[in-house]
Design a protein around this motif. Sequence first.
Motif, PDB file in Angstrom:
ATOM      1  N   LYS A   4       0.825  -1.206   0.000  1.00 46.93           N
ATOM      2  CA  LYS A   4       0.000   0.000   0.000  1.00 46.93           C
ATOM      3  C   LYS A   4       0.862   1.260   0.000  1.00 46.93           C
ATOM      4  N   LEU A   5       0.319   2.276  -0.665  1.00 43.94           N
ATOM      5  CA  LEU A   5       0.939   3.601  -0.686  1.00 43.94           C
ATOM      6  C   LEU A   5      -0.107   4.627  -0.292  1.00 43.94           C
ATOM      7  N   VAL A   6       0.292   5.557   0.568  1.00 51.71           N
ATOM      8  CA  VAL A   6      -0.539   6.713   0.880  1.00 51.71           C
ATOM      9  C   VAL A   6       0.118   7.893   0.171  1.00 51.71           C
ATOM     10  N   ALA A   7      -0.529   8.388  -0.885  1.00 54.02           N
ATOM     11  CA  ALA A   7      -0.043   9.553  -1.627  1.00 54.02           C
ATOM     12  C   ALA A   7      -0.986  10.698  -1.297  1.00 54.02           C
ATOM     13  N   TYR A   8      -0.428  11.868  -1.025  1.00 63.44           N
ATOM     14  CA  TYR A   8      -1.304  12.965  -0.606  1.00 63.44           C
ATOM     15  C   TYR A   8      -0.792  14.312  -1.096  1.00 63.44           C
ATOM     16  N   THR A  21      -0.849   9.774   9.661  1.00 63.15           N
ATOM     17  CA  THR A  21      -1.533   8.905  10.624  1.00 63.15           C
ATOM     18  C   THR A  21      -2.034   7.647   9.930  1.00 63.15           C
ATOM     19  N   LEU A  22      -2.612   7.802   8.743  1.00 58.28           N
ATOM     20  CA  LEU A  22      -3.108   6.657   7.971  1.00 58.28           C
ATOM     21  C   LEU A  22      -1.959   5.705   7.624  1.00 58.28           C
ATOM     22  N   ALA A  23      -0.866   6.231   7.106  1.00 57.52           N
ATOM     23  CA  ALA A  23       0.275   5.392   6.725  1.00 57.52           C
ATOM     24  C   ALA A  23       0.799   4.601   7.927  1.00 57.52           C
ATOM     25  N   GLU A  24       0.896   5.260   9.078  1.00 61.50           N
ATOM     26  CA  GLU A  24       1.338   4.579  10.307  1.00 61.50           C
ATOM     27  C   GLU A  24       0.336   3.497  10.708  1.00 61.50           C
ATOM     28  N   PHE A  31       3.912   9.187   0.308  1.00 52.31           N
ATOM     29  CA  PHE A  31       4.471  10.035  -0.747  1.00 52.31           C
ATOM     30  C   PHE A  31       3.685  11.331  -0.817  1.00 52.31           C
ATOM     31  N   GLU A  32       4.399  12.446  -0.739  1.00 50.83           N
ATOM     32  CA  GLU A  32       3.736  13.738  -0.857  1.00 50.83           C
ATOM     33  C   GLU A  32       3.679  14.175  -2.317  1.00 50.83           C
ATOM     34  N   ILE A  33       2.489  14.510  -2.780  1.00 46.90           N
ATOM     35  CA  ILE A  33       2.275  15.043  -4.125  1.00 46.90           C
ATOM     36  C   ILE A  33       2.515  16.554  -4.016  1.00 46.90           C
ATOM     37  N   GLU A  34       3.663  16.983  -4.503  1.00 46.56           N
ATOM     38  CA  GLU A  34       4.028  18.396  -4.384  1.00 46.56           C
ATOM     39  C   GLU A  34       3.887  19.099  -5.724  1.00 46.56           C
ATOM     40  N   PRO A  35       3.251  20.264  -5.741  1.00 47.91           N
ATOM     41  CA  PRO A  35       3.153  21.011  -6.999  1.00 47.91           C
ATOM     42  C   PRO A  35       4.528  21.554  -7.402  1.00 47.91           C
ATOM     43  N   LYS A  36       4.794  21.563  -8.707  1.00 46.69           N
ATOM     44  CA  LYS A  36       6.065  22.108  -9.204  1.00 46.69           C
ATOM     45  C   LYS A  36       6.186  23.576  -8.787  1.00 46.69           C
ATOM     46  N   VAL A  37       5.070  24.294  -8.857  1.00 48.48           N
ATOM     47  CA  VAL A  37       5.010  25.685  -8.393  1.00 48.48           C
ATOM     48  C   VAL A  37       4.166  25.672  -7.112  1.00 48.48           C
ATOM     49  N   ILE A  79      -3.551   2.176  -3.619  1.00 45.29           N
ATOM     50  CA  ILE A  79      -3.044   3.536  -3.455  1.00 45.29           C
ATOM     51  C   ILE A  79      -4.139   4.394  -2.833  1.00 45.29           C
ATOM     52  N   PHE A  80      -3.866   4.845  -1.622  1.00 41.08           N
ATOM     53  CA  PHE A  80      -4.757   5.780  -0.936  1.00 41.08           C
ATOM     54  C   PHE A  80      -4.320   7.171  -1.378  1.00 41.08           C
ATOM     55  N   VAL A  81      -5.245   7.945  -1.925  1.00 37.55           N
ATOM     56  CA  VAL A  81      -4.919   9.267  -2.446  1.00 37.55           C
ATOM     57  C   VAL A  81      -5.650  10.310  -1.607  1.00 37.55           C
ATOM     58  N   GLY A  82      -4.873  11.145  -0.904  1.00 37.28           N
ATOM     59  CA  GLY A  82      -5.456  12.128   0.004  1.00 37.28           C
ATOM     60  C   GLY A  82      -5.317  13.557  -0.488  1.00 37.28           C
ATOM     61  N   PHE A  83      -6.293  14.382  -0.102  1.00 40.84           N
ATOM     62  CA  PHE A  83      -6.326  15.768  -0.563  1.00 40.84           C
ATOM     63  C   PHE A  83      -7.362  16.541   0.250  1.00 40.84           C
TER      64      PHE A  83
END
Length: 159
Positions: A4-8, A21-24, A31-37, A79-83
Amino acid sequence: MSKKLVAYFSASGVTAKVAETLAEAIGADIFEIEPKVPYTEADLNWMDKKARSTIEMNDPASRPEIAIKRDNMKDYDAIFVGFPIWWYVAPTIINTFLESYDMTGKTIIPFATSGGSDIGKTNERLAPSCKGAKLMDGKVFKGCVGHQELAAWVEGLGL
């Protein structure tokens, strides 16, 4: 046992806290989804029709660039996708993330943070970005959600 992956994506840190907390709680990679800008405070002012977030959310085809891609996405089954909920849906950077990989055969589980909004039309907007994947119904959490509640939610998914 699936990997499993928690991407957010987190604009203010609330979603980051829930993702950690979810990943733990479920023993997942994160994995942090970071904006280029990066988004500035002005970019996030939803009351300003000229703010970057407002412009992006008014254009369903908007795909903000991501700073870094995860290089081992093929290793994950779930893949858990958080936002944070923006305008009753996921920010369009989540579509960018999902469209950046071959999601065939994967299970995508959205989770969101919000002070009061529900999940809205999130899955309807994310489905076209999840080609070949199983997109499960998402859930909204408050920023103060604990390990036990998150672990119980995931257990109930039957992954």
